[in-house]
Design a protein around this motif. Structure first.
Motif, mmCIF file in Angstrom:
data_model
loop_
_atom_site.group_PDB
_atom_site.id
_atom_site.type_symbol
_atom_site.label_atom_id
_atom_site.label_comp_id
_atom_site.label_asym_id
_atom_site.label_seq_id
_atom_site.Cartn_x
_atom_site.Cartn_y
_atom_site.Cartn_z
ATOM 1 N N TYR A 1 41.016 -10.882 -1.505
ATOM 2 C CA TYR A 1 40.106 -10.711 -2.640
ATOM 3 C C TYR A 1 39.562 -12.075 -3.038
ATOM 4 C CZ TYR A 1 38.527 -9.896 -7.443
ATOM 5 O OH TYR A 1 37.779 -9.842 -8.592
ATOM 6 N N ILE A 2 38.235 -12.184 -3.141
ATOM 7 C CA ILE A 2 37.622 -13.447 -3.532
ATOM 8 C C ILE A 2 37.479 -13.462 -5.061
ATOM 9 C CG2 ILE A 2 35.665 -15.002 -3.265
ATOM 10 C CD1 ILE A 2 37.377 -14.550 -0.744
ATOM 11 N N LYS A 3 38.315 -14.291 -5.665
ATOM 12 C CA LYS A 3 38.358 -14.385 -7.129
ATOM 13 C C LYS A 3 37.180 -15.201 -7.651
ATOM 14 C CE LYS A 3 41.743 -15.460 -10.742
ATOM 15 N NZ LYS A 3 43.096 -16.053 -10.980
ATOM 16 N N LYS A 4 36.773 -16.205 -6.883
ATOM 17 C CA LYS A 4 35.668 -17.065 -7.294
ATOM 18 C C LYS A 4 35.028 -17.671 -6.052
ATOM 19 C CE LYS A 4 34.596 -20.863 -10.472
ATOM 20 N NZ LYS A 4 35.167 -21.829 -11.447
ATOM 21 N N GLY A 5 33.713 -17.817 -6.065
ATOM 22 C CA GLY A 5 33.021 -18.471 -4.962
ATOM 23 C C GLY A 5 32.744 -17.549 -3.794
ATOM 24 N N THR A 6 32.599 -18.151 -2.615
ATOM 25 C CA THR A 6 32.283 -17.416 -1.387
ATOM 26 C C THR A 6 33.127 -17.961 -0.239
ATOM 27 O OG1 THR A 6 29.995 -17.056 -2.088
ATOM 28 C CG2 THR A 6 30.453 -16.798 0.244
ATOM 29 N N THR B 1 37.993 -0.478 -5.562
ATOM 30 C CA THR B 1 38.853 -1.203 -4.625
ATOM 31 C C THR B 1 39.343 -2.519 -5.223
ATOM 32 O OG1 THR B 1 36.868 -2.150 -3.596
ATOM 33 C CG2 THR B 1 37.824 -0.200 -2.562
ATOM 34 N N ALA B 2 38.471 -3.227 -5.954
ATOM 35 C CA ALA B 2 38.891 -4.473 -6.592
ATOM 36 C C ALA B 2 39.983 -4.205 -7.614
ATOM 37 C CB ALA B 2 37.695 -5.160 -7.251
ATOM 38 N N ASN B 3 39.850 -3.126 -8.371
ATOM 39 C CA ASN B 3 40.858 -2.781 -9.370
ATOM 40 C C ASN B 3 42.182 -2.412 -8.713
ATOM 41 O OD1 ASN B 3 39.053 -3.210 -11.451
ATOM 42 N ND2 ASN B 3 38.445 -1.051 -11.591
ATOM 43 N N LEU B 4 42.111 -1.675 -7.616
ATOM 44 C CA LEU B 4 43.339 -1.306 -6.898
ATOM 45 C C LEU B 4 44.066 -2.557 -6.415
ATOM 46 C CD1 LEU B 4 42.038 1.712 -4.759
ATOM 47 C CD2 LEU B 4 43.676 1.828 -6.656
ATOM 48 N N PHE B 5 43.297 -3.483 -5.831
ATOM 49 C CA PHE B 5 43.911 -4.709 -5.341
ATOM 50 C C PHE B 5 44.522 -5.503 -6.491
ATOM 51 C CE2 PHE B 5 43.976 -9.215 -4.557
ATOM 52 C CZ PHE B 5 44.616 -9.293 -3.331
ATOM 53 N N GLU C 1 57.307 -2.413 -6.290
ATOM 54 C CA GLU C 1 57.239 -1.872 -4.929
ATOM 55 C C GLU C 1 56.410 -0.588 -4.872
ATOM 56 O OE1 GLU C 1 61.398 -3.826 -5.283
ATOM 57 O OE2 GLU C 1 60.081 -2.581 -6.524
ATOM 58 N N PHE C 2 56.628 0.292 -5.891
ATOM 59 C CA PHE C 2 55.860 1.538 -5.937
ATOM 60 C C PHE C 2 54.378 1.260 -6.180
ATOM 61 C CE2 PHE C 2 60.127 3.058 -7.047
ATOM 62 C CZ PHE C 2 60.235 4.170 -6.227
ATOM 63 N N THR C 3 54.109 0.344 -7.104
ATOM 64 C CA THR C 3 52.710 0.025 -7.436
ATOM 65 C C THR C 3 51.974 -0.550 -6.231
ATOM 66 O OG1 THR C 3 53.329 -0.417 -9.737
ATOM 67 C CG2 THR C 3 51.216 -1.310 -8.974
ATOM 68 N N VAL C 4 52.596 -1.530 -5.562
ATOM 69 C CA VAL C 4 51.954 -2.182 -4.421
ATOM 70 C C VAL C 4 51.692 -1.178 -3.305
ATOM 71 C CG1 VAL C 4 52.244 -3.911 -2.607
ATOM 72 C CG2 VAL C 4 52.900 -4.455 -4.962
ATOM 73 N N ARG C 5 52.707 -0.373 -2.994
ATOM 74 C CA ARG C 5 52.526 0.592 -1.902
ATOM 75 C C ARG C 5 51.450 1.627 -2.239
ATOM 76 N NH1 ARG C 5 57.497 4.248 0.162
ATOM 77 N NH2 ARG C 5 57.222 5.078 -1.944
ATOM 78 N N GLU C 6 51.449 2.101 -3.494
ATOM 79 C CA GLU C 6 50.463 3.108 -3.892
ATOM 80 C C GLU C 6 49.043 2.551 -3.810
ATOM 81 O OE1 GLU C 6 48.972 5.592 -7.833
ATOM 82 O OE2 GLU C 6 50.498 4.032 -8.037
#
Length: 302
Positions: free
Chosen positions: A54-59, A139-143, A158-163
């Motif tokens: 995920y690109i938080k800032k920049g390119t 997708t950004a929110n999921l990540f 663990e549950f959150t990451v896997r889901e």
């Protein structure tokens, strides 16, 4: 679980050796910043895990074999397992990434999750990397939810990451679904040749290596080796070899401050210290001595 230290540790085939997570929970998170400079280049490497960046800032400029991607702020890049890739800031980026084994999602290679969903996409010849753009905020929110849970060691992370990662892969599955019934094409000839030639360079860079040697390892002519490298890497085999030697020498300059520059030059395949210094200055815009001094000053300031 917290984040792991970011850094590459690869073997002679460019496979990353760094364990991502643990056997019990095979997922790791990373944060890093990258400029458009040789020091911040993410070297060519591959790993058996899937990576979501995920690109938080920049390119970020991302190259997966001969495919080039501009990954902008707010976008995700999903890199398939075993895909050889490199990246750098364009001109600057802050990124977060999750690197995880498909087994985190499937539990077993024989489960319905594996056979029906994950294996078809990891084996899909059309999938080396997919960019999920910022228009798809889901997708950004999921990540972000997965990354924050891991970073903060939240209860039940663990549950959150896997889901959340499962849902991202389902989005990938839906995008690729029209192609999943197609017979997979064999891995490209360029891909196989580049993997062999990079393995040879990374294994033998400290000794005498010629274009003829590099070409021979793939059973092709010198001219074809040049064409293959230009198409895929964007430079000649010898140019890549010299740059790789210089980057290895820069690591030694930083990590072994008592070793002489002449000794480092020889260890990294340079017969002439003067030629080594000239090429080092072309790449790093300073001499090896200045590079070492600047690195020592930066360490003291931190």
């Amino acid at each position: 679980m917290a984040l792991q230290k970011c850094g590459l540790n690869v073997n002679s085939t460019n496979k990353e050796l760094l364990p991502h997570g643990t056997q019990a929970f095979p997922c790791a998170g990373y944060e890093s910043t990258h400029k458009d400079s040789i020091e911040d280049l993410i070297l060519w490497h591959w790993h058996e895990e899937i990576e979501v960046i995920y690109i938080k800032k920049g390119t970020m400029q991302l190259q997966v074999l001969s495919e080039h991607f501009n990954v902008h702020e707010g976008e995700l890049a999903v890199i398939n397992a075993n895909a050889l890739h490199t990246a750098w800031g364009s001109p600057y980026c802050e990124l977060q990434s999750l690197v995880f084994s498909p087994l985190l999602i499937t539990g077993s290679p024989d489960s319905s999750f594996a056979l029906k969903y994950i294996a078809p996409i990891t084996e899909c010849s059309r999938f080396s990397c997919i960019i999920l753009n910022r228009d798809n905020s889901q997708t950004a929110n999921l990540f972000s939810e997965a990354f924050q849970a891991l970073k903060t060691d939240a209860f039940g992370y663990e549950f959150t990451v896997r889901e959340k990662l499962s849902l991202i892969l389902m989005i990938i599955y839906k995008q690729l679904k029209p192609y999943l019934l197609e017979p997979n094409t064999p891995k490209s000839t360029d891909s196989l040749r580049i993997a062999e030639m990079l393995k040879y360079i990374h294994t033998n860079f400290s000794g005498e290596v010629t274009l003829s040697d590099i070409a021979a390892i793939s059973g092709i002519s010198e001219r074809e080796a040049l064409r293959c490298f230009k198409r895929t890497i964007g430079e000649s085999p010898v140019q890549y070899l010299v740059k790789y030697r210089l980057m290895q020498s820069a690591d030694i300059l930083s990590s072994e401050p008592t070793k002489s520059i002449t000794e480092i030059a020889g260890e990294c395949g340079f017969d002439s210290p003067a030629y080594y210094t000239k090429k080092f200055k072309e790449l790093y815009l300073c001499t090896p001595k200045d590079y070492r001094q600047n690195n020592e000053q930066n360490l003291r300031s931190h």
